[in-house]
Design a protein around this motif. Structure first.
Motif, PDB file in Angstrom:
ATOM      1  N   ASP A  97      24.664  30.655  -0.338  1.00  0.00           N
ATOM      2  CA  ASP A  97      24.708  30.780  -1.789  1.00  0.00           C
ATOM      3  C   ASP A  97      24.171  32.154  -2.176  1.00  0.00           C
ATOM      4  O   ASP A  97      22.998  32.463  -1.932  1.00  0.00           O
ATOM      5  N   PHE A  98      25.018  32.951  -2.817  1.00  0.00           N
ATOM      6  CA  PHE A  98      24.678  34.334  -3.092  1.00  0.00           C
ATOM      7  C   PHE A  98      24.947  34.667  -4.560  1.00  0.00           C
ATOM      8  O   PHE A  98      26.019  34.374  -5.088  1.00  0.00           O
ATOM      9  N   ARG A  99      23.944  35.280  -5.174  1.00  0.00           N
ATOM     10  CA  ARG A  99      24.063  35.696  -6.575  1.00  0.00           C
ATOM     11  C   ARG A  99      24.028  37.215  -6.655  1.00  0.00           C
ATOM     12  O   ARG A  99      23.249  37.863  -5.936  1.00  0.00           O
ATOM     13  N   PHE A 100      24.851  37.774  -7.525  1.00  0.00           N
ATOM     14  CA  PHE A 100      24.922  39.222  -7.710  1.00  0.00           C
ATOM     15  C   PHE A 100      24.763  39.546  -9.187  1.00  0.00           C
ATOM     16  O   PHE A 100      25.423  38.950 -10.039  1.00  0.00           O
ATOM     17  N   ASP A 101      23.885  40.521  -9.475  1.00  0.00           N
ATOM     18  CA  ASP A 101      23.708  40.985 -10.842  1.00  0.00           C
ATOM     19  C   ASP A 101      23.643  42.513 -10.811  1.00  0.00           C
ATOM     20  O   ASP A 101      23.602  43.132  -9.739  1.00  0.00           O
ATOM     21  N   ALA A 102      23.646  43.127 -11.995  1.00  0.00           N
ATOM     22  CA  ALA A 102      23.750  44.571 -12.068  1.00  0.00           C
ATOM     23  C   ALA A 102      23.113  45.081 -13.345  1.00  0.00           C
ATOM     24  O   ALA A 102      22.689  44.304 -14.215  1.00  0.00           O
ATOM     25  N   SER A 103      23.062  46.392 -13.466  1.00  0.00           N
ATOM     26  CA  SER A 103      22.540  47.040 -14.667  1.00  0.00           C
ATOM     27  C   SER A 103      23.444  46.748 -15.856  1.00  0.00           C
ATOM     28  O   SER A 103      24.603  46.352 -15.690  1.00  0.00           O
TER      29      SER A 103
END
Length: 409
Positions: A97-103
């Motif tokens: 389970d992988f979450r990705f976020d950004a500026s």
């Protein structure tokens, strides 16, 4: 003659990091770019459980063909579009389970064509806020593969992410592309995949990639052609001569074709096997040019266009509206701030000759606004920037290196 030491290519470094992480064995990357974008990519790999060792001249990555070493991770992609588009594809090939976020800046940039393609391949993927944008969450369980149809008209990175992923799938991928911008970047991807043991093929708009996996290797990163454009443009503008070593006839990066634009404007250009030299002749001619395939250098041309002896019209660059900022409008607004007549259309920018006056450039946090208009400043003392430090994204030492160039006789 001035020889400029240009740092490694951002585009090549990002692809090499993906390939090294996916390969069987330990890869050594020579002269990789060390900047906010690439360090963010390496940090993302570490968060996913990959072993990444970094020294000033070489990075070593221990690959995992089966995917991330951790069962769950929360990855922050900073401002890096390659990080935010490539790493979810890499994670999708594994299990967890992988979450990705950004500026905020990267959250505004589109992901939809890529994430829809991953869903078509059976990936359990959910955008947590705006559909087609970061943040997103993936419940990865490996990818079988198959046939895809993809619109890469907003960004070639959507296609690159899927091509890089393809050898890690069980059955490979066959991708039919309906639209494509910045095509030379895809050629970089294909060449680098082959260097790591994959066997991609292309037949017109159809890309076929068997499930070969990747082999670790030692890979040298060539200098960044987009970054080189500022120094080549400076030579053309000032009548000086600039050479960049390591970029020549065998270079992977299509943005080296910017020197052909300078040649058309009157500069003298010599491309040898291992170096490129541009010498200004005291004249810049106006022109109309299609920059669809080299759109990252559009702001560089815009910045020197006022000094041409006729209008400069840049066409087919609608995708630049979806970069770190809307680069078409940003270039036009900054040129007008300098007293230059500039008009835009949906995919074009036209600039008329004039004498720029000093003003503060609004950068919108975009590294290319700073580096491009630094070239304008060579002929317009008094130009300043509201955020000069945003060059750290791709070239942290830009002001030092460009300042040294400016100070040489």
């Amino acid at each position: 003659m001035t020889v400029i030491d240009i740092p490694g290519s951002k585009s090549v470094t990002a692809r090499a990091l993906f390939l090294a992480a996916a390969a069987d064995g330990t890869t050594t990357l020579l002269r990789p770019l060390s900047s906010d974008d690439t360090e963010g990519f390496a940090e993302g790999l570490t968060t996913l459980g990959y072993e990444v060792g970094r020294t000033p001249d070489a990075w070593r990555i221990t690959g995992r063909p089966t995917g991330p070493a951790v069962a769950a991770a929360d990855v922050y992609c900073r401002d890096g579009a390659t990080t935010g588009r490539f790493l979810p594809a890499l994670a999708a090939a594994g299990h967890g389970d992988f979450r990705f976020d950004a500026s905020p800046q990267l959250r505004r940039r589109p992901l939809g064509p890529l994430t829809e393609a991953l869903r078509t391949l059976g990936v359990d993927l959910r955008h947590e806020e705006a559909e087609g944008h970061h943040p997103l969450r993936i419940a990865a369980a490996g990818i079988k593969g198959g046939d895809l149809t993809l619109d890469a008209g907003q960004s070639s990175q959507f296609l690159t992410a899927l091509l890089l992923l393809a050898p890690l799938t069980a059955e490979g991928l066959r991708i039919t592309v309906t639209d494509l911008v910045s095509e030379p970047y895809v050629e970089i991807t294909l060449a680098m995949m082959r260097a790591f043991g994959a066997e991609p093929t292309r037949d017109g708009d159809v890309f076929t990639v068997p499930p070969t996996g990747y082999r670790a290797t030692t890979y040298a990163i060539e200098p960044d052609a987009s970054t080189s454009s500022y120094f080549f443009a400076a030579a053309a503008l000032t009548g000086r001569e600039v050479t960049v070593e390591g970029l020549g006839t065998g270079a992977l990066q299509g943005d080296l074709r910017f020197v052909e634009v300078l040649r058309r404007m009157g500069a003298r250009v010599d491309i040898a096997a291992d170096r490129t030299t541009v010498r200004g002749t005291g004249r810049l001619g106006g022109l109309t040019v299609n920059m669809r395939d080299i759109s990252d250098t559009m702001p560089t041309l815009a910045a020197i266009a006022p000094f041409a002896d006729g209008p400069v019209r840049i066409e087919d660059v609608a995708n630049t509206r979806l970069k770190e900022c809307d680069r078409l409008d940003a270039c036009a607004e900054n040129l007008r701030r300098l007293g230059i007549t500039a008009t835009t259309g949906p995919d074009r920018l036209e600039i008329h000759p004039g004498t720029p006056r000093p003003a503060e450039i609004t950068t919108y946090g975009d590294h290319r606004m700073v580096m491009s208009f630094a070239v304008t400043a060579l002929r317009t003392p008094g130009i300043t920037f509201d955020d000069p430090g945003c060059v750290r994204k791709t070239f942290p030492d830009f002001h030092h290196v460009f300042g040294a160039f400016r100070g040489r006789s």
